[in-house]
Scaffold this active site. Structure first.
Site, PDB file in Angstrom:
ATOM      1  CE  LYS A  74      -1.763   2.930   2.101  1.00 33.66           C
ATOM      2  NZ  LYS A  74      -1.583   4.351   1.762  1.00 33.66           N
TER       3      LYS A  74
ATOM      4  CD  GLU B 220      13.214   0.772   9.435  1.00 35.45           C
ATOM      5  OE1 GLU B 220      13.667   1.821   9.934  1.00 35.45           O
ATOM      6  OE2 GLU B 220      13.813  -0.306   9.475  1.00 35.45           O
TER       7      GLU B 220
ATOM      8  CB  CYS C  96      13.189   8.919   8.381  1.00 32.50           C
ATOM      9  SG  CYS C  96      14.096   7.755   7.366  1.00 32.50           S
TER      10      CYS C  96
ATOM     11  CD  GLU D  98      10.410  12.940  11.009  1.00 31.09           C
ATOM     12  OE1 GLU D  98       9.238  12.668  11.286  1.00 31.09           O
ATOM     13  OE2 GLU D  98      11.158  12.157  10.417  1.00 31.09           O
TER      14      GLU D  98
END
Ligand code: NAP
Length: 491
Positions: free
Chosen positions: A188, A264, A298, A395
């Site tokens: 997906k 992750e 990331c 982030e």
């Protein structure tokens, strides 16, 4: 502007790319006929309509993956390896086309996109080699009564959910080891970037992946779609890459059926520069650690901690390098910084910078929203950032580098570890003993020591704390798709 593709070439490329669901080796519309738009972040324009899978499509994909599982698990490991090897070769052959597609749907620069295709293809090559190294063990039980045999078997049907920031690599980093292990998969991709995933599905079929082993379905109803997959008793594995927030939701959903999970998740990487570091190397590393993929990674350096003795000089040189970047459409081959993926992402970056400036930070370069279309934000370096500024704990996911000066090694480690996340960290120092000492003290899964990049298909990629569970890449990556079976044996 030196555009890498003319308008008609872009049209032809988009006309060639599949836009349907890939289930059981066939392309088909969504069961309810639904579609969703895919936009170009550089212009905000819709470039394609892609089938949006329903809950019924999720079940159909598991039907196909489940039927394909046993025959595929029984395929000779060498044969699985050869399929992956062909997939590697096809990806490299089609690098330009895949790269252009990623630029169009994600906004990244052409050079980042080319680099990603190579990186993504390398997961197929690495796992083509790992497919034949599924080792077991035979030992004698300590009591001497029998033998202990250990074999590793494919875990079963795996659900792979991927983000938009690396549309190719995050997918191949999961499909490669899953196929090497003998699993079938339902993928997906993110709604922002389904085209690359669908192109890779077609490429895998050409490489000889049997029908039903790889199924790819995009869906704008991600929660219901993935929820249906996780509720299906035939699904035994979830591998997710994305935000910590969504990862937490999926862990909760997976808990209901005790589905094995690899996660992750988000990062908040510190980039530490000690006074003895080679500052030119540190700036070059900072440019990679911060600006690869325009900061939408990331592993992106999110917080710069620089020893006070060199903080001004590092800030000056780093700001000059950032100022030298050319912002524009990723398809312009002179561009070094493309747009952010969408409007909310661009607005979030702008808000974080505004909050930092309001609490006393100084924009050494950038820091203001540009006019015009597309979701652009300029390369920005912030000095004098308050330790409490939200920009240090969130982030950023954009081209913004906040710099904080530190006094000594202990303080640098304490600042770096003051986060719930623990994915990547970077350390620059001329003293290797200190570098290794600090690397060991950092609470994270990966450290770049005098290097601004950690990603490598041959190395275990992953995080500690709320950055994730498990590892992708390296020998470890395939273990996520295998289950150990122990046979107590008397002969
Ligand atoms: P995201 O919002 O968490 O989405 C990731 C994937 O999950 C997409 O396919 C998304 O589908 C799907 N999703 C979203 N909400 C869901 C829900 N409620 N239920 C089921 N599926 C759901 O993350 P993103 O914005 O795409 O990616 C950025 C994040 O990924 C950052 O935090 C970054 O650090 C992280 N990341 C981590 C790594 C790593 O290796 N650790 C690598 C790359 C990125 P839709 O798009 O259809 O909503």
């Amino acid at each position: 502007m030196a555009m890498a593709m003319e308008k008609d070439e872009i049209g032809a490329l988009l006309a060639r790319v599949p836009t349907q669901c890939f289930i059981g080796g066939r392309w088909r519309e969504a069961s309810d006929g639904a579609t969703m738009p895919v936009g170009d972040p550089a212009s905000g324009e819709v470039i394609a309509e892609v089938a949006s899978g329903s809950v019924d499509d999720a079940t159909a994909a598991v039907d196909a993956a489940s039927a394909a599982l046993s025959p595929f698990a029984a395929t000779a490991p060498r044969e699985r390896g050869e399929i992956l090897r062909r997939a590697f070769a096809l990806m490299i052959e089609r690098r330009e086309e895949l790269a252009a597609l990623m630029v169009l749907e994600n906004g990244k620069t052409l050079s980042d996109a080319r680099g990603e295709v190579t990186y993504a293809a390398e997961f197929f090559r690495w796992y083509s080699e790992e497919a034949v190294r599924n080792e077991g063990a035979i030992t004698t039980a300590p009591a001497g009564t029998n033998r202990i045999l250990v074999v590793h078997q494919p875990i079963g049907v795996a659900v792979l959910v991927t983000p938009w920031n690396f549309p190719a690599a995050m997918l191949t980093r999961k499909i490669g080891p899953a196929l090497a292990a003998g699993c079938s998969v339902v993928c997906k991709p993110a709604s922002e970037t389904p085209l690359t995933a669908l192109a890779i599905a077609g490429l895998l079929a050409e490489a000889g992946v049997p029908e039903g082993v790889v199924n790819v379905v995009a869906s704008r109803h991600s929660s219901a779609f993935v929820g249906a997959l996780l509720a299906d008793p035939r699904v035994r594995k979830l591998s997710f890459t994305g935000s910590t927030e969504v990862g937490r939701l999926l862990l909760e959903a997976a808990a209901r059926r005790i589905v094995n999970c690899s996660m992750e998740l988000g990062g908040n990487a510190p980039f530490i520069v000690f006074g003895d570091a080679d500052l030119d190397a540190a700036v070059a590393g900072a440019m990679v650690a911060k600006m690869r993929n325009g900061g939408e990674a990331c592993t992106a350096a999110n917080r710069f901690y620089v020893e006070a003795s060199v903080a001004d000089e590092f800030s000056r040189r780093f700001s000059a390098a950032m100022q030298g970047l050319k912002m524009g459409s990723g398809l312009d081959s002179e561009t070094n910084l493309g747009p952010l993926v969408n409007e909310p992402s661009r607005d979030k970056v702008a808000e974080l910078v505004e909050a930092a400036l309001a609490s006393g930070a100084e924009a050494l370069t950038g820091g203001a929203l540009p006019r015009g279309r597309g979701w652009f934000y300029p390369p920005t370096v912030l000095g004098g950032v308050a330790a409490t500024s939200p920009i240090l704990s969130e982030e950023i996911f954009g081209p913004v580098a906040p710099i904080v000066a530190f006094g000594d090694e202990a303080e640098a480690v304490e600042l770096a570890n003051a986060t719930d996340l623990g994915l990547a960290s970077y350390v620059y120092t001329a003293d290797l003993a200190r570098g290794l000492r600090v690397a060991e003290a950092l609470e994270c899964g990966m450290v770049g020591l005098n290097r601004g990049m950690v990603s490598d298909p041959a190395a275990p990629f992953g995080g500690t704390k709320q950055s994730g569970l498990g590892r992708e890449g390296g020998h470890e990556g395939v273990a996520e798709y295998l289950e150990a079976k122990y046979i107590a044996c008397d002969w």
